[in-house]
Scaffold this motif. Sequence first.
Motif, PDB file in Angstrom:
ATOM      1  N   CYS A 299       0.838  -1.210   0.000  1.00  0.00           N
ATOM      2  CA  CYS A 299       0.000   0.000   0.000  1.00  0.00           C
ATOM      3  C   CYS A 299       0.869   1.255   0.000  1.00  0.00           C
ATOM      4  O   CYS A 299       0.561   2.240  -0.678  1.00  0.00           O
ATOM      5  CB  CYS A 299      -0.923   0.011   1.222  1.00  0.00           C
ATOM      6  SG  CYS A 299      -2.215  -1.255   1.192  1.00  0.00           S
ATOM      7  N   GLU A 318      -6.207  -4.920  -6.229  1.00  0.00           N
ATOM      8  CA  GLU A 318      -7.375  -4.036  -6.307  1.00  0.00           C
ATOM      9  C   GLU A 318      -7.771  -3.540  -4.926  1.00  0.00           C
ATOM     10  O   GLU A 318      -8.058  -2.346  -4.728  1.00  0.00           O
ATOM     11  CB  GLU A 318      -8.541  -4.779  -6.967  1.00  0.00           C
ATOM     12  CG  GLU A 318      -9.777  -3.923  -7.154  1.00  0.00           C
ATOM     13  CD  GLU A 318     -10.921  -4.697  -7.793  1.00  0.00           C
ATOM     14  OE1 GLU A 318     -12.053  -4.190  -7.768  1.00  0.00           O
ATOM     15  OE2 GLU A 318     -10.672  -5.809  -8.313  1.00  0.00           O
ATOM     16  N   THR A 319      -7.798  -4.449  -3.949  1.00  0.00           N
ATOM     17  CA  THR A 319      -8.172  -4.031  -2.593  1.00  0.00           C
ATOM     18  C   THR A 319      -7.083  -3.151  -1.973  1.00  0.00           C
ATOM     19  O   THR A 319      -7.386  -2.265  -1.175  1.00  0.00           O
ATOM     20  CB  THR A 319      -8.423  -5.254  -1.688  1.00  0.00           C
ATOM     21  OG1 THR A 319      -7.289  -6.120  -1.716  1.00  0.00           O
ATOM     22  CG2 THR A 319      -9.646  -6.014  -2.137  1.00  0.00           C
ATOM     23  N   GLN A 321      -5.353  -0.968  -3.596  1.00  0.00           N
ATOM     24  CA  GLN A 321      -5.583   0.370  -4.150  1.00  0.00           C
ATOM     25  C   GLN A 321      -6.670   1.102  -3.363  1.00  0.00           C
ATOM     26  O   GLN A 321      -6.570   2.297  -3.088  1.00  0.00           O
ATOM     27  CB  GLN A 321      -5.967   0.264  -5.626  1.00  0.00           C
ATOM     28  CG  GLN A 321      -4.805  -0.150  -6.517  1.00  0.00           C
ATOM     29  CD  GLN A 321      -5.233  -0.475  -7.935  1.00  0.00           C
ATOM     30  OE1 GLN A 321      -6.394  -0.831  -8.174  1.00  0.00           O
ATOM     31  NE2 GLN A 321      -4.311  -0.359  -8.884  1.00  0.00           N
ATOM     32  N   LYS A 322      -7.728   0.365  -2.999  1.00  0.00           N
ATOM     33  CA  LYS A 322      -8.802   0.963  -2.202  1.00  0.00           C
ATOM     34  C   LYS A 322      -8.294   1.327  -0.809  1.00  0.00           C
ATOM     35  O   LYS A 322      -8.648   2.374  -0.259  1.00  0.00           O
ATOM     36  CB  LYS A 322      -9.974  -0.009  -2.096  1.00  0.00           C
ATOM     37  CG  LYS A 322     -10.672  -0.303  -3.421  1.00  0.00           C
ATOM     38  CD  LYS A 322     -11.772  -1.327  -3.244  1.00  0.00           C
ATOM     39  CE  LYS A 322     -12.451  -1.650  -4.582  1.00  0.00           C
ATOM     40  NZ  LYS A 322     -13.483  -2.702  -4.434  1.00  0.00           N
ATOM     41  N   ALA A 325      -6.336   4.441  -0.674  1.00  0.00           N
ATOM     42  CA  ALA A 325      -7.142   5.658  -0.841  1.00  0.00           C
ATOM     43  C   ALA A 325      -7.652   6.205   0.490  1.00  0.00           C
ATOM     44  O   ALA A 325      -8.012   7.379   0.578  1.00  0.00           O
ATOM     45  CB  ALA A 325      -8.315   5.373  -1.780  1.00  0.00           C
TER      46      ALA A 325
END
Length: 379
Positions: A299, A318-319, A321-322, A325
């Motif tokens: 991350c 993908e997770t 990236q979330k 954020a």
Amino acid sequence: MQFKEIVGQQAVKQRLLNTVKENRVSHAQLFLGPEGSGSLALAVAYAQYLSCEDKQPYDSCGVCSSCRKYEKYVHPDLHFSYPFFASDKNDTALSFIEQWREALLANPYLSLDTWRGYLQADNKQANINIAECHQILKKLSLKPFESAYKMLILWLPEYLDKEGNTLLKIIEEPQPNTVFLLVAQNQDQILNTILSRTQLVKIPALPYNEVRSFLINEKGVPAQTAEEAAYLSNGNLSEALGMLHQETKSYHEAFLDWLRKCYGNKGLEMMKFVEAIAKAGREGQKNFIRYGISYIRECCLMMSGAANLVHLPAAEKETAQKMAAVMTLDMAEAISEVLEKAHYAVERNANPKILFLDVSLQIIKILHFKIIPKGNQYI
């Protein structure tokens, strides 16, 4: 052990082969590499190649009398020294040679924790004692019996205390055709007097793709399991192989669920998590935390604009990236430090319920209340 049996490390293998072809074999070499990189296996393969009666361009023949004895670690000119847990001051490595051969045959990527399992270690401190140093001097004062070389492979010289100075003279001025191969993990913990007398052979950690390919192609591990073990092991093949025996091999959803509970400050659900992780066993807890540390690191790479360096399966990427954020670098660094301390505590048998409750509360402060511990802010 032949070079072809060792995962990766092609550049190191070629360098070792060249020393033999060009007649540049140093009498004292230090194979320095992290745990699970194959440094011990490379030292054994190199010793076998030096003693082989029918050397091939890129490997020992594997069929001559010398190679057959090396495959079982019973060659009369091959000697091992290693840390052990002495019950008597006169114990030497020879007292544990049967256990050593069994452990090395089972796993040439041996770790100290695995080796401890072959011995009745109790709470004793591993070391290479003065009696073992005297035994080394005695063994190496003799000429080679069968081979052109007499080989000593000393695994983990970090466990030589000041007694290691006993070996300085024979390391510096050994008998003709005597070769010392020291296999170490931490250069800073080796006696400087020994370090200065050896030629350094640096061995890097194995890349993710090589560990993954080995697990899939050689061990028949499903791709998803192999990817997670390769990712968690961080280049440590011994660790990756050990993970295959864990009952729970998937930590991604469990770790994300834990972070979500912390982010939402869900106390009752948090207690259920603590109860569950406490039953996972020490190795399962360590692997869970190790996954968390690695995941948070990925991350951080994303938040730093280095997404091309992230090595995660598509779904986990993908997770991540979330996750990136909703976190700042300060928060990620703080969580990583909390997890590092937790891993240290698990290794030392901390009470898992108390430990994971405390860790959960610290992560709640970071994610939910946005309170960053002092000293974790980037300048």
